[in-house]
Scaffold this active site. Structure first.
Site, short mmCIF file in Angstrom:
data_model
loop_
_atom_site.label_atom_id
_atom_site.label_comp_id
_atom_site.label_asym_id
_atom_site.label_seq_id
_atom_site.Cartn_x
_atom_site.Cartn_y
_atom_site.Cartn_z
N GLU A 24 -4.28 1.28 -7.47
CA GLU A 24 -4.93 2.15 -6.40
C GLU A 24 -3.94 3.27 -6.84
O GLU A 24 -2.94 3.58 -6.50
CB GLU A 24 -4.46 2.01 -5.14
CG GLU A 24 -5.48 1.12 -4.44
CD GLU A 24 -5.41 1.21 -2.89
OE1 GLU A 24 -6.73 1.43 -2.44
OE2 GLU A 24 -4.41 1.46 -2.12
N HIS B 172 1.06 -1.17 -0.02
CA HIS B 172 0.11 -0.12 -0.13
C HIS B 172 1.10 1.29 0.05
O HIS B 172 1.81 1.35 0.68
CB HIS B 172 -0.99 0.09 1.19
CG HIS B 172 -1.95 1.13 1.05
ND1 HIS B 172 -1.74 2.26 1.34
CD2 HIS B 172 -3.43 0.81 0.71
CE1 HIS B 172 -2.74 3.00 1.02
NE2 HIS B 172 -3.95 2.25 0.72
P1 13P Z 1 -10.07 5.83 0.50
O1 13P Z 1 -11.09 4.84 -0.26
O2 13P Z 1 -10.14 6.36 1.79
O3 13P Z 1 -9.68 6.70 -0.88
O4 13P Z 1 -8.72 4.90 0.42
C1 13P Z 1 -8.43 3.86 -0.53
C2 13P Z 1 -7.47 3.04 0.05
O5 13P Z 1 -6.11 3.68 0.34
C3 13P Z 1 -7.57 1.56 0.03
O6 13P Z 1 -6.52 0.76 0.28
#
Ligand code: 13P
Length: 253
Positions: free
Chosen positions: A168, A96
């Site tokens: 992401e 992440h």
């Molecule tokens: P948000 O949905 O708060 O933007 O966060 C996304 C995230 O980092 C999921 O791993």
């Protein structure tokens, strides 16, 4: 056959014993009827025992947001894949950007963690994605490709079998600026082709999900995207009504 949609909650550093007791109990009571969803809750380590206690026997699975790249030994503050497995974890988020940025995690470190998760028969949720500057420079595919290649070069494409890759984009996390379904879909197809480049795609069975400002309003369009197998949800996952709404939308598609 229609694939189940995947919904992973990244609860980040939120929750408490009393919050979780209520939240997990509500999930247990209300979420068991979602038949076409694979739902996973990734909690802070200390609460894995609580998730195991409350959710065992339901279709909802749980897991963590990180893991050590080491097997065991003198690594102060680390938690091994074997320990996560002992608490019944299924999903482990790895790579992440909130961790790789804050703790300078290299793509090679992330690759070693990915391998440990597989070794203990859990499902890695590998996060990849570019910064806004990288997107504006048009090099987002190059960035994502090097993140994935660190794993492929060390462990081969086959290690992606039964795993989840989460696209992401860093600019979409915590920002209220989700990627458009077209942007998400395009990158997910790119990732699928990248991992399958040396094989027939049917040979490696893995899923691709999208994360970054997912909410009950944009979920419909995201779930309708052909290239996406599901979503990874941050903020909206700790609001029970919002999370439940997203799951209802996914169940209905
Ligand atoms: P948000 O949905 O708060 O933007 O966060 C996304 C995230 O980092 C999921 O791993």
């Amino acid at each position: 056959m229609k694939k189940n949609k995947i919904i992973i909650a990244n609860m980040k550093m939120n929750g408490s014993l009393s919050f979780n007791e209520q939240y997990l109990s509500k999930i247990k009571k209300n979420f068991n009827n979602f038949n076409s969803l694979n739902i996973g809750l990734c909690l802070p380590y200390p609460y894995l025992f609580q998730a195991k206690k409350i959710l065992t026997g339901t279709k909802i699975r749980w897991g963590s947001q990180n893991v050590a790249k080491f097997e065991n030994g003198p690594h102060t503050g680390e938690v091994s894949a074997a320990m996560l497995e002992e608490f019944g974890s299924k999903y482990v988020i790895v790579g992440h950007s909130e961790r790789s940025t804050a703790y300078c995690e290299s793509d090679e470190n992330i690759a070693d963690k990915f391998e440990k998760i597989k070794k203990y028969k859990m499902t890695p949720v590998l996060c990849v994605g570019e910064t806004l500057i990288e997107r504006e420079a048009g090099i987002m595919e190059r960035v994502v490709s090097s993140q994935i290649k660190a794993i492929v070069e060390n462990y081969g494409e086959e290690i992606f079998e039964n795993t989840i890759v989460a696209y992401e984009p860093i600019w979409a996390i915590g920002s209220n600026m989700a990627a458009s379904p077209e942007q998400a879909n395009k990158m997910c197809i790119f990732i699928k082709n990248l991992i399958c480049s040396r094989h027939n795609c049917n040979f490696i069975n893995f899923n691709i999900i999208y994360g970054g400002s997912v909410n009950s309003k944009n979920a419909v369009q995201l779930f309708a995207s052909e290239g996406l197998d599901g979503v990874l949800i941050g903020r909206a996952s700790i609001n029970f009504d919002e999370f439940s709404h997203i799951c209802s939308v996914a169940e209905g598609i």
